[in-house]
Design a protein around this motif. Sequence first.
Motif: not given
Length: 409
Positions: A189-193, A229-235, A273-276
Motif C-alpha cells: 500500500x502507498x501512504x501519501x502525505x 510516498x511510503x510503499x509498505x505492506x498492508x499490515x 493499494x498498489x497493483x501492476x
Amino acid sequence: MQKFDVLIVGGGMVGLTLALAIRKQSDLTVALADTQVLSELTEQPEIRVSAINAASQQIFTRLNVWHDIAGQRSQPYHHMHIWDKAGYGKLDFNLDDVSGSSKPDQLGWIIENKVIRNALWQKAQSDEGISFFTEEAIASIGVGDSEVFASFGSSVPITAKLLVGADGANSWVRKQINMPLTFRDYDHHALVATVSCEQGHQDTAWQVFLPTGPLAFLPLYQQNLCSIVWSTSPEEAQRLRGLDKAEFAKEITAATDGKLGRVSLESELGCYPLMMRLAQDFVKDKVVLIGDAAHTIHPLAGQGVNLGLLDAAALAQTLTGQLADGQQQSPDDISNEILLKQFARWRKSEAAEMIAAMEAIKQLFTPQQEVSKLIRGIGMSLLDNFSPAKKHLIRQALGYKGKLPDLAK
C-alpha cells in the motif's frame, strides 16, 4: 446527435494532453468527457504529486502549457539521493552526471497533480476544436462499422470515429469494451502525505529502501515541505495510519536516519493499494487505451504519469502524422487498424519494459539474507562510482530512452 473525430473519456493529465496534442497537429475535432470538474488550489499542497521528467516537460512546452504549469507551484530537483536502510549501499545522482547537448537545467520537477490538470484543462477550454462533456457521465458505448456511439442519461448522444479510454486504473471504458487485463497485486500500500523537514529538502529527491518497502521524499515548492510516498505492506500501512502525529514523526524521522532532520506530518495521510496492471491489448476495434487505463506500475521510480504522457503524445502522432504524410485520404481513416496496432506495439513494449524494471528493483530490495544485502551494497557502491552506468540510468530517468514521440524530443 453531435459528431466528432475523437472521443476521449477521462479528463485527467493524460486525456487532456492527448486532446491538446491532437489539436496542435491537426484540425481533428475532439470531445472530452469527464464529470470531475476543476477544483481550486488550496493553501495547503495537494497530497498527490507527480515527478515530471524532461521528456514530459518537453511535451508540455510544445503544447504551450509549461509556462502555466511551472509558474504556479512547482519545484525542480537537481539531485537524487538513494540509500539502503538494511545495508551500506547508496547512490547519488547530480546534473554533473549528465552530459551532451540535451543536458537539462534540472533532473526533474515535482508538481501537484491538480496544478498540472488545471493548467491543461484551461488550455483545452480555449481551443474551439475541443468540446467538454461534464454534466453527465457516459451511460453506454456502442461500436459500429464506422463510428463509436456514446449515450448519456438525458443528453444528446455523440459519435466519434475513435474512442480513447484515458479514465484511469479502474477504467470504465476498458470494462465496457471487455478488454482483458493482466494484473498482479504488489502486496504493497502507498501512504501519501505532505510533511515538513527540519533541514529542508535541499532541491533533492530522497529515497530510502526499508525492509518493508521504499520511502520517497519529493521536494515541494517550499524548502521545508516534501511529499512522501511510503510503499509498505498492508499490515504496516495500517499500523502507521493508526499512529498519532507525534508517534508518526518519530517513526519517519528514524526511517530516514535523520538525513532531513526531524520530519513531521502536515496533512492527512492518504493510502491506496498498489497493483501492476497491463492491458493485453491497447487497441480493440475503434477503441484505444492510454495511461493508467492501459498500464499501472509501482511508484518507486515515479515514472507512471510520464509513461502515460508519452502514450498521449505517441497516439496523437500516430493519428495526425499519417494525415500530414498523406498516407490517409481523410480523417475518416484515423481508426485504421494497421496504424493503431503499430501504436499499440510501440507503447505496450515500453510499458512492459518499465514494469519489468520496477519488478526487478522491488525484488532486489525485498528482505534477504545478510550475504544478499552485502552483495547489494557492493553493487550499489560500484554503480555509484561507475560514470557510464550512472549516465545511462539518468538518461532513462529523464525520459530519454526508447522510441520517443516527436513532441517529447
